[in-house]
Scaffold this motif. Structure first.
Motif, PDB file in Angstrom:
ATOM      1  N   ASN A   1      -4.348   4.130  13.996  1.00  0.00           N
ATOM      2  CA  ASN A   1      -2.994   4.086  13.433  1.00  0.00           C
ATOM      3  C   ASN A   1      -2.891   3.059  12.293  1.00  0.00           C
ATOM      4  O   ASN A   1      -1.808   2.572  11.990  1.00  0.00           O
ATOM      5  N   SER A   2      -4.038   2.708  11.683  1.00  0.00           N
ATOM      6  CA  SER A   2      -4.090   1.780  10.533  1.00  0.00           C
ATOM      7  C   SER A   2      -3.587   0.377  10.865  1.00  0.00           C
ATOM      8  O   SER A   2      -3.253  -0.374   9.958  1.00  0.00           O
ATOM      9  N   SER A   3      -3.497   0.032  12.146  1.00  0.00           N
ATOM     10  CA  SER A   3      -3.066  -1.343  12.420  1.00  0.00           C
ATOM     11  C   SER A   3      -4.284  -2.253  12.517  1.00  0.00           C
ATOM     12  O   SER A   3      -5.415  -1.791  12.628  1.00  0.00           O
ATOM     13  N   GLN A   4      -4.022  -3.547  12.441  1.00  0.00           N
ATOM     14  CA  GLN A   4      -5.127  -4.514  12.436  1.00  0.00           C
ATOM     15  C   GLN A   4      -5.407  -5.031  13.852  1.00  0.00           C
ATOM     16  O   GLN A   4      -4.601  -4.820  14.758  1.00  0.00           O
TER      17      GLN A   4
ATOM     18  N   ARG B   1     -11.908   0.719  10.771  1.00  0.00           N
ATOM     19  CA  ARG B   1     -10.604   1.382  10.782  1.00  0.00           C
ATOM     20  C   ARG B   1     -10.089   1.507  12.211  1.00  0.00           C
ATOM     21  O   ARG B   1     -10.865   1.564  13.148  1.00  0.00           O
TER      22      ARG B   1
ATOM     23  N   ASN C   1     -11.617   0.795  17.411  1.00  0.00           N
ATOM     24  CA  ASN C   1     -11.983   0.735  15.987  1.00  0.00           C
ATOM     25  C   ASN C   1     -13.291   1.473  15.752  1.00  0.00           C
ATOM     26  O   ASN C   1     -14.086   1.654  16.671  1.00  0.00           O
TER      27      ASN C   1
ATOM     28  N   ASN D   1      -8.318  -2.144   6.708  1.00  0.00           N
ATOM     29  CA  ASN D   1      -8.278  -1.027   5.766  1.00  0.00           C
ATOM     30  C   ASN D   1      -8.501  -1.564   4.348  1.00  0.00           C
ATOM     31  O   ASN D   1      -9.443  -2.277   4.122  1.00  0.00           O
TER      32      ASN D   1
ATOM     33  N   CYS E   1     -10.283  -5.292  10.975  1.00  0.00           N
ATOM     34  CA  CYS E   1      -9.666  -3.976  10.706  1.00  0.00           C
ATOM     35  C   CYS E   1      -8.513  -4.066   9.719  1.00  0.00           C
ATOM     36  O   CYS E   1      -7.344  -4.006  10.118  1.00  0.00           O
TER      37      CYS E   1
ATOM     38  N   LYS F   1       4.304  -4.618   7.675  1.00  0.00           N
ATOM     39  CA  LYS F   1       3.005  -4.590   6.985  1.00  0.00           C
ATOM     40  C   LYS F   1       3.033  -5.443   5.719  1.00  0.00           C
ATOM     41  O   LYS F   1       2.136  -6.248   5.470  1.00  0.00           O
TER      42      LYS F   1
ATOM     43  N   THR G   1       0.882  -1.170   0.000  1.00  0.00           N
ATOM     44  CA  THR G   1       0.000   0.000   0.000  1.00  0.00           C
ATOM     45  C   THR G   1       0.912   1.209   0.000  1.00  0.00           C
ATOM     46  O   THR G   1       2.072   1.100   0.397  1.00  0.00           O
TER      47      THR G   1
ATOM     48  N   PRO H   1      -4.930   9.352  -0.093  1.00  0.00           N
ATOM     49  CA  PRO H   1      -5.832   8.364   0.513  1.00  0.00           C
ATOM     50  C   PRO H   1      -7.295   8.467   0.076  1.00  0.00           C
ATOM     51  O   PRO H   1      -7.969   7.463  -0.054  1.00  0.00           O
TER      52      PRO H   1
END
Ligand SMILES: Cc1cc2nc3c(=O)[nH]c(=O)nc-3n(C[C@H](O)[C@H](O)[C@H](O)COP(=O)(O)OP(=O)(O)OC[C@H]3O[C@@H](n4cnc5c(N)ncnc54)[C@H](O)[C@@H]3O)c2cc1C
Length: 434
Positions: free
Chosen positions: A352-355, A349, A250, A371, A369, A98, A81, A284
């Protein structure tokens, strides 16, 4: 909360209908309950049935299985990404973590489709990160430095080359990465449903309303019946917060997309008969645009905080109009009424865009999560959370556990206000590429 199906998504409308689905119609007791039948839940069920062939496994979905985000996404199975260059080795290390997970996700999907001989229009076509703005080339060059350091293959293309490859002179520059895969998301998730093994009970249109842990078991309330289970795995992604799962970490975001009818021979010739391609935005909030295998154009160019789980027809129409302009900008010669379907979908979401991948407490697990990477990472996390919940371990779990954990979110109304402000800001920055 009410989760309902609609008939608006082109990918889902491509599939045969499934009239023989089962609804939860009696009280049940089981070893394993999975909530949510998208890529994550179905992959968890598949893995659990391998690990525990003699145990009772139930998977439930509030709507028809696979008709949440899993059946209505843009179909990019991503290897990378876009990250706009890094200033420190720590950032580069985090980005590598990632992409390690993306690679495992691609492998998990590949293994599934190979084992079950799945036709999901798999095309190792790669993908373009493209922008119409000259100044965005700097972002792409920074990104190419990151990719070089991590050994990814890529090419930078200018306007002229892109116009030939994509059939539109809209874009000024792009970075192409070879590793991405384009596929039909609906066909993939349908294959996951069709190949569920016999020891799994799938109940659809059966929404979990409430749950609580009591005396070592988990009591789950549905509209007319209950399920008592020893272990539960939450795979409801965009609906995690509404079930009270990791609710300070989230939040749901609603996306909309539109698909045209297949281009006629003449229309296709007029744009130079390009091969199937996929463009992701550099900013984005810019548009994701795809030319599908069967010459349809897909566009997704909105992401918003929407306060209900079903977008109203009126709002969806407005989003569709927006997408018509997006297509017109790129393909001015195509007819005005070419959009055949428009739909919305809900994703989850983190700040911090982490899962999310964890045991919340004894016998209660969650994965979600992703994204824009849920096809691969959802499939991977579903399988791996089943392994973790079975008290086993794997190399994949040790890689997943190295990734950053989600950070805490502010309470409402500050959360919605700050997310809305951020989305508006990002949308303004991407305005020309919507
Ligand atoms: C328009 C759009 C474009 C996207 N593009 C891409 C892309 O190109 N590539 C990519 O990798 N990802 C993309 N995504 C994201 C991707 O679709 C998701 O990350 C992925 O589908 C998540 O899978 P999942 O199984 O975790 O969740 P879902 O597929 O959302 O499944 C969750 C399920 O839980 C069910 N559920 C919710 N609440 C309950 C309840 N109380 N009881 C029972 N069931 C419940 C829902 O009905 C749903 O079916 C996109 C998403 C959208 C909407």
């Amino acid at each position: 909360m009410q989760v309902i199906n609609d008939k608006t998504c082109a990918w889902i409308n491509d599939l045969n209908s499934r009239p023989n689905y089962k609804v939860l119609s009696k009280n049940e007791e089981c070893e394993w309950l999975i909530v949510g039948a998208g890529y994550t839940g179905l992959s968890a069920a598949r893995k659990l049935s391998e690990l525990h062939p003699n145990q009772k496994i139930i998977i439930v979905d509030a709507q028809l299985a696979g008709e949440g985000a899993s059946g209505r996404n843009s179909g990019y199975l991503v290897d990378t990404t876009l990250n706009d260059g890094f200033t420190s080795n720590k950032d580069l290390y985090n980005y590598k973590k990632k992409t390690d997970i993306y690679r495992l996700g691609i492998n998990a999907v590949k293994k599934f489709i190979k084992e079950h001989q799945v036709d999901c229009d798999w095309n190792e076509a790669g993908k373009y990160f493209a922008s119409s703005k000259k100044e965005d080339k700097k972002i792409l060059i920074n990104f190419s430095n990151t990719l070089s350091k991590l050994g990814f293959e890529y090419n930078l293309f200018d306007k002229k080359e892109l116009s030939k490859k994509l059939g539109t002179s809209f874009y000024d520059s792009a970075l192409y990465t070879k590793g991405g895969i384009l596929l039909h998301p609906g066909k993939l998730v349908r294959a996951m449903i069709d190949t569920l093994s016999k020891n799994i009970d799938l109940y659809e249109k059966s929404q979990l309303l409430e749950w609580k842990k009591y005396g070592g078991k988990i009591f789950c309330k549905f509209k007319n019946n209950n399920i008592i289970t020893k272990k539960i795995i939450f795979c409801t992604n965009g609906f995690l917060k509404s079930l009270g799962i990791k609710k300070n970490y989230n939040f749901p975001i609603t996306l909309t997309a539109s698909m045209t009818r297949p281009l006629s021979d003449n229309e296709f010739k007029s744009i130079g008969e390009p091969k199937e391609w996929g463009v992701l935005p550099v900013r984005p909030m810019g548009a994701t645009v795809r030319m599908t295998k069967d010459r349809r154009v897909l566009i997704r160019n909105t992401a918003e905080v929407y306060n209900s789980f079903k977008m109203s027809d009126e709002v969806l129409k407005k989003r569709s109009l927006n997408q018509k302009y997006g297509i017109k900008k790129r393909f001015p010669t195509l007819a005005d009424d070419i959009i055949e379907s428009s739909w919305s979908g809900i994703v989850s979401r983190t700040r911090n865009s982490s899962q999310i991948f964890e045991k919340i407490e004894n016998n209660i697990f969650v994965a979600g999560c992703y994204n824009g990477s849920g096809i691969g990472v959802g499939t991977l996390f579903g399988e791996q959370i089943a392994i973790m919940a079975s008290n086993e371990t794997s190399d994949e779990i040790s890689i997943i556990e190295k990734s950053n954990k989600p950070t805490w979110l502010p309470p409402q109304p500050f959360l919605n206000l700050s997310v809305k402000a951020r989305l508006i800001y990002e949308r303004l920055k991407a305005y020309s590429d919507l």
